[in-house]
Motif scaffolding. Structure first.
Motif, PDB file in Angstrom:
ATOM      1  N   LEU A1061       0.840  -1.194   0.000  1.00 50.08           N
ATOM      2  CA  LEU A1061       0.000   0.000   0.000  1.00 50.08           C
ATOM      3  C   LEU A1061       0.879   1.249   0.000  1.00 50.08           C
ATOM      4  CD1 LEU A1061      -2.818   1.359   0.460  1.00 50.08           C
ATOM      5  CD2 LEU A1061      -2.490   0.977   2.899  1.00 50.08           C
ATOM      6  N   ILE A1062       0.611   2.144  -0.958  1.00 49.35           N
ATOM      7  CA  ILE A1062       1.344   3.412  -0.996  1.00 49.35           C
ATOM      8  C   ILE A1062       0.310   4.527  -0.886  1.00 49.35           C
ATOM      9  CG2 ILE A1062       2.897   4.883  -2.363  1.00 49.35           C
ATOM     10  CD1 ILE A1062       3.125   1.881  -3.879  1.00 49.35           C
ATOM     11  N   MET A1063       0.489   5.392   0.074  1.00 45.54           N
ATOM     12  CA  MET A1063      -0.486   6.464   0.294  1.00 45.54           C
ATOM     13  C   MET A1063       0.226   7.801   0.091  1.00 45.54           C
ATOM     14  SD  MET A1063      -2.106   4.763   3.728  1.00 45.54           S
ATOM     15  CE  MET A1063      -0.507   4.429   4.403  1.00 45.54           C
ATOM     16  N   VAL A1064      -0.368   8.629  -0.761  1.00 41.92           N
ATOM     17  CA  VAL A1064       0.255   9.925  -1.066  1.00 41.92           C
ATOM     18  C   VAL A1064      -0.733  11.028  -0.706  1.00 41.92           C
ATOM     19  CG1 VAL A1064       1.343  11.296  -2.868  1.00 41.92           C
ATOM     20  CG2 VAL A1064       1.392   8.802  -3.017  1.00 41.92           C
ATOM     21  N   CYS A1065      -0.286  11.981   0.065  1.00 47.61           N
ATOM     22  CA  CYS A1065      -1.233  13.023   0.475  1.00 47.61           C
ATOM     23  C   CYS A1065      -0.490  14.270   0.942  1.00 47.61           C
ATOM     24  CB  CYS A1065      -2.104  12.514   1.621  1.00 47.61           C
ATOM     25  SG  CYS A1065      -1.151  12.038   3.062  1.00 47.61           S
ATOM     26  N   ALA A1066      -1.288  15.318   1.147  1.00 46.22           N
ATOM     27  CA  ALA A1066      -0.766  16.548   1.769  1.00 46.22           C
ATOM     28  C   ALA A1066      -1.842  17.070   2.687  1.00 46.22           C
ATOM     29  CB  ALA A1066      -0.438  17.569   0.698  1.00 46.22           C
ATOM     30  N   GLY A1067      -1.440  17.760   3.741  1.00 42.74           N
ATOM     31  CA  GLY A1067      -2.387  18.373   4.673  1.00 42.74           C
ATOM     32  C   GLY A1067      -3.393  17.373   5.212  1.00 42.74           C
ATOM     33  N   THR A1068      -4.680  17.795   5.180  1.00 43.88           N
ATOM     34  CA  THR A1068      -5.704  16.915   5.732  1.00 43.88           C
ATOM     35  C   THR A1068      -6.029  15.744   4.803  1.00 43.88           C
ATOM     36  OG1 THR A1068      -7.337  18.431   4.846  1.00 43.88           O
ATOM     37  CG2 THR A1068      -6.820  18.641   7.194  1.00 43.88           C
ATOM     38  N   GLY A1069      -5.350  15.685   3.663  1.00 45.97           N
ATOM     39  CA  GLY A1069      -5.475  14.509   2.785  1.00 45.97           C
ATOM     40  C   GLY A1069      -5.004  13.255   3.505  1.00 45.97           C
ATOM     41  N   LEU A1070      -4.329  13.467   4.632  1.00 45.47           N
ATOM     42  CA  LEU A1070      -3.866  12.318   5.436  1.00 45.47           C
ATOM     43  C   LEU A1070      -5.051  11.561   6.062  1.00 45.47           C
ATOM     44  CD1 LEU A1070      -1.579  10.749   6.903  1.00 45.47           C
ATOM     45  CD2 LEU A1070      -1.526  12.577   8.600  1.00 45.47           C
ATOM     46  N   ALA A1071      -6.186  12.264   6.207  1.00 44.31           N
ATOM     47  CA  ALA A1071      -7.301  11.707   6.981  1.00 44.31           C
ATOM     48  C   ALA A1071      -7.671  10.264   6.599  1.00 44.31           C
ATOM     49  CB  ALA A1071      -8.510  12.634   6.881  1.00 44.31           C
ATOM     50  N   PRO A1072      -8.025   9.972   5.356  1.00 40.34           N
ATOM     51  CA  PRO A1072      -8.470   8.595   5.092  1.00 40.34           C
ATOM     52  C   PRO A1072      -7.371   7.579   5.375  1.00 40.34           C
ATOM     53  CG  PRO A1072      -8.089   9.763   3.036  1.00 40.34           C
ATOM     54  CD  PRO A1072      -7.996  10.778   4.133  1.00 40.34           C
ATOM     55  N   PHE A1073      -6.110   8.041   5.216  1.00 41.90           N
ATOM     56  CA  PHE A1073      -5.015   7.088   5.411  1.00 41.90           C
ATOM     57  C   PHE A1073      -4.818   6.757   6.891  1.00 41.90           C
ATOM     58  CE2 PHE A1073      -3.599   9.239   1.310  1.00 41.90           C
ATOM     59  CZ  PHE A1073      -4.343   8.341   0.551  1.00 41.90           C
ATOM     60  N   MET A1074      -5.249   7.679   7.768  1.00 37.50           N
ATOM     61  CA  MET A1074      -5.242   7.344   9.190  1.00 37.50           C
ATOM     62  C   MET A1074      -6.219   6.187   9.409  1.00 37.50           C
ATOM     63  SD  MET A1074      -3.030   9.168  10.673  1.00 37.50           S
ATOM     64  CE  MET A1074      -3.366   8.939  12.411  1.00 37.50           C
TER      65      MET A1074
END
Ligand SMILES: Cc1cc2nc3c(=O)[nH]c(=O)nc-3n(C[C@H](O)[C@H](O)[C@H](O)COP(=O)(O)OP(=O)(O)OC[C@H]3O[C@@H](n4cnc5c(N)ncnc54)[C@H](O)[C@@H]3O)c2cc1C
Ligand code: HEM
Ligand SMILES: Cc1cc2nc3c(=O)[nH]c(=O)nc-3n(C[C@H](O)[C@H](O)[C@H](O)COP(=O)(O)O)c2cc1C
Length: 1205
Positions: A1061-1074
């Protein structure tokens, strides 16, 4: 209407005329100028001012400095630039305005009198369009050319009306009334402000009944003349009609002039006629004339006293009635006695008296001239009379019956006859404007400050350079197409601008009703027409010797349902039109189906708007539905059209949005159906004409993907596209995009229905037809409050209490609300929230939240607009098809459910967003009677073609509160108006930042708080929803409405935890990955956990949210590595996630390509997602060796996004 109509065109309006750019604007073609200097010089020359010190502003008052900026505007305001005397001295080559020589003693008096009509026309013939004439020692400039008239007529800092000459003499009667006071005089300003609303279109409609009764009474007198076989002095009787009309509607006075044919002239009427004629005589004589002991001077005083005493008596009686609360006539006098300006100023008794006399002076003779000359011309033109009669019977005008507003407006041919009469026998021969500064007219003619310039209206209306065959009386000049081709300034019987006639609509309505009634009942024969002339000694073109015979009409035609257009020369065209019955109501409309695909309501609103437009035009078979709901009904609906013989069997209009390139929720089934239908074998849409309008947002690289797919698929399925697809960008002014297309769609639809027929007609008739259709639609445009009916309920009512139980409407509670950032360093905030939910969810899902407005803001808005917050009511009708917008709060109401305004303002109304067009229109409507210039400006920004202006406008007035602050006088909005115009709160979505395996009955969110700082205004704008969470941070157990919404299936975390699994995000884009990480943590024991990488972009350590939690995941082995990119690192090492992806290219390629890993991207759509795709593309090409042409397909296969704007 003035529109630039072409991308290279710009409308330029003079400063001070901004509110009325339609009338006063001038179109320039920008391709004709190389630079700003050339453009400025042309503008200066057009407006007759020196360009040197002229500057340009946009409609919001910001200066426009460069030619490129000018090019980007539709309208600019030319400010400053009056010529200084110095500048004029420099211009030595200025030509001299020619004129007749004149005598030493009388100047040019005898070049103008005794026959001003013909002598002035002759002056222009001999000297050209500008003529210098000296009258009673005053050197005047006369013109008959619209080019100069445009500069002089409309009141500006260069030219304006000054009360002098004959008008000054009339001041003896008109006193402080608005006709005889200068624009700078506080009396004029107060009177104008108070009187304007009394002449609004709505107010004038209310006078129709009096006008109609009086016309019927006049007919009774005509009958007496007919019975007695006596000739009629038409001018006297038309004066009786107009005098009585203004007497009745003005101050409830009956002069008894229409009682019977032998009633003597009322002393008031003869007194006023004397004063007006004497005014002209005085103006032609030296000032000393008035002081001489002449009988005429004594008489004028006596007559004025008599008129004053009659009017003063009426005023006192009316005041008495008002003070005793008696029912008073709804006329101008009551209005003047009651009305106050926004500042609370009213008119004193003397001023009211003068206004009444002013209306009598200005309002009776002009209209009686018009009616007399109209009857005179008609008496000699039987064809025109026949056409009038056909219209009168078609429209249904009856003796003794008050015509309806609709009937009056349908008397279009008669209106054209009236307009042509106003040209042919212009009642006010000339108006005067005084130069306020030295200036230069086009052609280089210098005009000195203080010069009186005479706009010779009559001569201009007979100018052969302006009018083809000006000496023929031809109402067809007023057909819309012919009219639109002439300068607005070529016909000014009512003058123009702020000092233009206040009674224009009043006069036209009165003349239409009168003429229709007189013609219907009698035929008029002019006796000795060659002896008819005009009276040069009165200010209007009053006829002399106009005797007529009236005979009861016996030859009324039978009514047809054909719209009367012309007394007509082009008989072939007329025949075609007649045969096809060119009435919008009789148009055989095809069935219409309007379908929408919409998550947040925009597309649904547009589909509704279009549907109600065609319904108003007369279409009866109209269906509106979501795409998915329509699917099961489609076969039946389209099958019934298949057998139709019409050119258009069925019109299908689809309005749809797109979400990450995929269909909206209520269009998914339709998408599957159209994607899977074998288009070659089945052509289910054969014979169907379709149009598609797509709602999208350019921030998404998948802009308009689904609407485009829809457009292509409908064609592949056999449909015929009848208009190129339209597109709206929600990141810009989507309502403006829609408005532009919308008119085209409705127009083209209608055109199409008549394709064959229209092709057989000339272009002239084609456009004439479309005008008819559009006008008709516009006339029937709904009011702002249509479709909503409410019933207020009192406290004793049982439902009153239940409406207050707002808590029962909330389903969730905020359980945790804490800060995630180091606010001291970042000065920004991200809230970690835990909210109870009553539904199951999966990682990646969203929570839809309805934010609540700050009660303080609710209070301020309600107070400012005059709304009672605790008003409790039950909606009894909510008809979304009739509502002005289905995105309004009104549309969200449930019939029968009691509710308070407070609840709606807190929970349902978008009070922080930009004011929408409807709300601005509401302000414009309210301002009409208070500040017509402001009202015009607001109307301008909301008009369909003013996308740019609207954009600028909402930049300036970002919120409803700012609009209210700018227009505090708008303070009495009704509950219905508010509910119908205020946009509904749009729910906000948040990615759930938890897994149900860790948090069961609650979800966590990471909400970035929007704090938009406007440094110029020194203001912070808080996000509606994130601001709400921020505001309630310290409060316990805050209740709210929140619903779990599932994400797209593709965005679910891989079920198999052994998938990398590779998760790419910035700012609150982290939310679903939490949530993903919690899920993997909880299921860690099921199977060996595959490599899990997070690429996370922050600014620096201060906004590195969930730092501790991520470290813990790493420690537990749930997260292989957190790759953090700091874009504003304090250490100077600045990176974005895409850079980290490139750095880790080999790892990524290996995980994704070799080991079947899945890559997820989440966050704001703007830049990050696009850059991430680019970086991944490079990885695929450079490390994986994938050809460029195959990169997109590869990305599609292994990379999923959930991005928001
Ligand atoms: C599927 C999905 C998932 C999401 N997940 C998250 C998440 O996990 N966390 C998160 O923080 N957000 C998330 N969002 C974004 C979230 O829904 C909101 O958009 C965000 O919180 C801002 O909403 P707001 O009401 O606070 O701001 P708004 O009031 O909607 O303002 C948004 C922006 O518009 C600007 N604006 C508003 N009015 C004007 C005006 N008159 N003139 C100019 N500019 C104006 C504001 O300044 C601001 O920049 C998600 C969105 C979607 C669609
Ligand atoms: C066909 C009928 C009419 C014609 C041709 C006409 C024409 C005009 C013209 C040309 C002016 C400008 C005068 C100037 O510049 O000095 C004017 C002003 C005015 N008219 Fe009319 N008019 C008509 C009917 C009416 C009626 C019916 C009323 C009132 C009920 C009315 C009230 C006024 C007033 C009050 C002004 C002065 C406005 C101001 O200066 O602020 N007019 N009219
Ligand atoms: C989560 C999300 C995804 C979106 N994706 C796209 C997209 O891929 N392409 C696009 O043109 N617009 C996209 N938009 C913009 C919407 O289509 C646009 O706001 C539209 O006006 C919504 O219409 P509706 O109110 O009828 O649903 C997206 C909006 C959101 C909130």
């Amino acid at each position: 209407m003035l529109t630039t109509g072409h991308a290279n065109n710009i409308i330029v309006v003079r400063e001070g005329q901004e509110g009325n750019w339609k009338e006063n604007g001038k179109i320039f073609n920008l391709t004709e100028f190389n630079d700003l200097v050339a453009f400025r010089s042309a503008v200066g020359s057009h407006f007759g001012v020196d360009a040197k010190n002229m500057k340009f502003m946009d409609v919001l008052g910001n200066q426009v400095f460069t030619f490129d900026e000018v090019r980007s505007k539709d309208i600019v305001v030319a400010a400053g630039g009056a010529v200084s005397t110095e500048a004029m001295k420099d211009n030595a080559e200025s030509p001299v305005i020619p004129g007749p020589k004149g005598s030493l003693l009388w100047g040019n008096l005898y070049d103008v009198f005794p026959d001003p009509l013909n002598q002035v026309r002759a002056l222009f013939k001999n000297f050209g369009p500008l003529v210098t004439v000296t009258l009673v020692g005053d050197k005047k400039v006369y013109t008959d050319d619209p080019k100069y008239v445009e500069i002089m007529a409309k009141e500006s800092d260069v030219y304006c009306k000054k009360v002098q000459g004959a008008l000054l003499e009339m001041k003896a009667v008109g006193g402080r009334g608005i006709f005889t006071t200068n624009g700078t005089d506080p009396d004029w300003q107060l009177g104008h402000k108070i009187l304007m609303p009394a002449f609004s279109p709505k107010a004038i409609k209310a006078y129709a009944a009096d006008m109609s009764h009086l016309a019927d009474k006049c007919n009774q007198c005509f009958q007496q003349f007919a019975d007695a076989n006596e000739k009629v002095d038409i001018y006297r009787w038309m004066t009786n009609y107009t005098f009585e009309t203004i007497g009745k509607t003005g101050f409830g006075y009956d002069f008894g002039l229409l009682e019977d044919k032998d009633k003597p002239i009322h002393p008031f009427v003869s007194g006023m006629a004397f004063c007006l004629a004497e005014g002209i005589t005085r103006s032609k004589n030296p000032a000393v004339y008035k002081k001489l002991p002449l009988a005429s001077n004594y008489r004028i005083e006596k007559e004025i006293k008599m008129m004053h005493s009659i009017v003063e008596d009426v005023i006192q009686k009316r005041k008495h009635m008002i003070s005793r609360n008696e029912e008073t006539p709804k006329d101008l006098l009551t209005f003047m006695l009651m009305e106050k300006t926004a500042e609370g100023k009213g008119m004193d008794d003397e001023m009211i008296r003068d206004q009444v006399l002013t209306m009598l002076i200005a309002g009776h003779e002009t209209t009686s001239n018009t009616l007399s000359w109209a009857l005179f011309e008609l008496a000699q033109r039987p064809r025109i009379v026949e056409t009038c009669l056909q219209e009168i019977v078609n429209v249904g005008i009856e003796d003794g019956v008050v015509p309806t507003d609709k009937q009056i407006s349908e008397l279009q041919y008669i209106e054209r006859v009236i307009k042509e009469t106003l040209r042919f026998h212009t009642p006010v021969r000339a108006i005067s404007k005084q130069a306020q500064c030295d200036n230069v007219l086009p052609g280089g003619y210098k005009v000195n400050s203080g010069t009186n310039c005479i706009i010779a209206l009559d001569a201009m209306h007979h100018n052969p350079d302006v009018w083809a065959d000006p000496e023929s009386f031809d109402p067809d000049r007023w057909l819309p197409e012919a009219e639109s081709q002439r300068s607005l300034y070529s016909w000014l019987p009512f003058s123009i601008g702020p000092r233009g006639c206040i009674g224009r609509q009043f006069a036209i309505q009165e003349a239409k009703i009168g003429l229709a009634k007189f013609l219907r009942r009698f035929s008029f024969t002019a006796l000795d027409p060659e002896k008819v002339s005009y009276n040069p000694n009165v200010i209007t073109t009053a006829p002399v010797n106009m005797w007529m015979k009236v005979s009861p009409r016996t030859n009324l035609p039978k009514a047809t349902n054909v719209q009367v257009i012309s007394a007509g020369k082009p008989s072939a065209v007329q025949a075609t039109v007649t045969a096809l019955e060119l009435k919008p109501q009789t148009v055989p409309f095809p069935p219409f189906t309007f379908l929408y695909g919409s998550n947040s309501g925009t597309s649904m609103d547009y589909a509704n708007t279009l549907a109600s437009k065609v319904k108003k035009l007369g279409a009866t078979d109209v269906v509106i539905s979501s795409l998915d709901d329509f699917l099961p009904l489609m076969n039946e609906r389209f099958a019934s059209s298949a057998s139709s013989n019409e050119v258009i069997k069925h019109a299908l209009i689809v309005v749809t949005a797109t979400y990450n390139g995929t269909p909206p929720d209520n269009a998914e089934k339709f998408d599957v159906w159209m994607s899977n239908t074998n288009t070659l074998a089945a052509q289910p849409l054969a014979g169907i004409h379709f149009a598609v309008f797509g709602c999208g947002n350019k921030q998404w690289r998948t802009y308009q993907v689904f609407p485009s797919k829809m457009d292509h698929s409908l064609e592949a399925l056999g449909g015929t596209r009848f208009v190129t697809p339209g597109a709206g960008d929600a990141n810009d002014d989507i309502d403006g995009d829609f408005a532009g297309i919308f008119y085209n769609v409705s127009r083209i639809n209608l055109l199409l229905s008549f394709k064959e027929f229209l092709h057989s007609l000339s272009s002239e008739w084609r456009s004439r037809f479309t005008n008819v259709v559009d006008d008709e639609a516009d006339k029937k445009e709904a009011t702002l409050t249509d479709g909503l009916t409410i019933k207020t309920i009192a406290p004793q009512h049982s439902e009153w209490k239940s409406a207050r139980n707002t808590d029962s409407t909330y389903n969730s509670t905020i359980l945790v609300n804490r800060e995630l950032q180091n606010v001291a360093g970042s000065h920004r905030s991200t809230r970690h929230l835990e909210i109870s939910v009553d539904k199951e969810y999966l990682p990646g899902d969203h929570l839809e939240v309805i934010p609540q407005n700050d009660p303080e803001i609710v209070d301020v808005i309600a107070q400012g607009l005059g709304l009672a917050l605790d008003a409790t009511f039950i909606p009894t009708e909510v008809d979304s098809a009739s509502l002005a917008s289905t995105r309004s709060v009104a549309a969200s109401l449930s019939v029968g459910i009691p509710v308070t305004l407070r609840y709606l303002m807190v929970n349902r109304a978008d009070l922080l967003g930009p004011p929408n067009r409807l709300f601005v229109s509401l302000f414009a409507k309210k301002l009409e009677s208070i500040d017509s210039t402001a009202a015009e400006a607001l109307k301008l920004v909301t008009s369909p073609n003013s996308k740019k202006e609207f954009e600028l406008f909402v930049k300036k007035f970002r919120t409803i509160l700012e609009l209210m602050e700018a227009f505090p006088m708008v303070n009495d909005i009704s509950l219905n108006e508010f509910l119908c115009c205020i946009p509904a709160m749009v729910p906000r979505r948040y990615s759930i930042a938890s897994s149900p395996l860790v948090l069961k009955d609650r979800v966590s969110l990471a909400v970035g708080v929007v704090q938009d700082v406007d440094h110029e205004k020194k203001k912070t704008y808080w996000g509606q929803s994130s601001g709400f969470f921020y505001r309630v941070a310290g409060c316990e157990n805050v209740r709210l409405s929140a619903t779990v919404k599932s994400c797209k299936d593709t965005f679910r975390a891989p079920k198999d935890i052994s998938t990398p699994l590779i998760m790419v995000c910035a700012g609150t884009g982290l939310a679903p990955f939490m949530g993903f990480l919690q899920d993997r943590q909880a299921r860690n024991f099921i199977a060996p956990l595959a490599e899990t990488h997070l690429f996370f972009g922050c600014r620096n350590e201060d906004d590195f949210i969930y730092q501790a939690e991520l470290k813990e995941f790493e420690k537990q082995g749930v997260l292989t590595k957190a790759h953090i990119a700091f874009s504003r690192s304090n250490t100077g090492h600045k990176k974005y996630v895409q850079h980290l992806l490139m750095d880790e290219g080999v790892l990524l390629w290996n995980l994704m390509h070799e080991r079947g890993g899945r890559l997820y991207v989440c966050g704001a759509a703007g830049g990050m997602a696009k850059d991430v795709r680019k970086a991944l593309g490079k990885v695929a090409q450079q490390i994986g060796g994938i050809p460029e042409t195959e990169v997109a397909a590869w990305l599609e296969n292994c990379c999923v996004e959930d991005v928001w704007g």
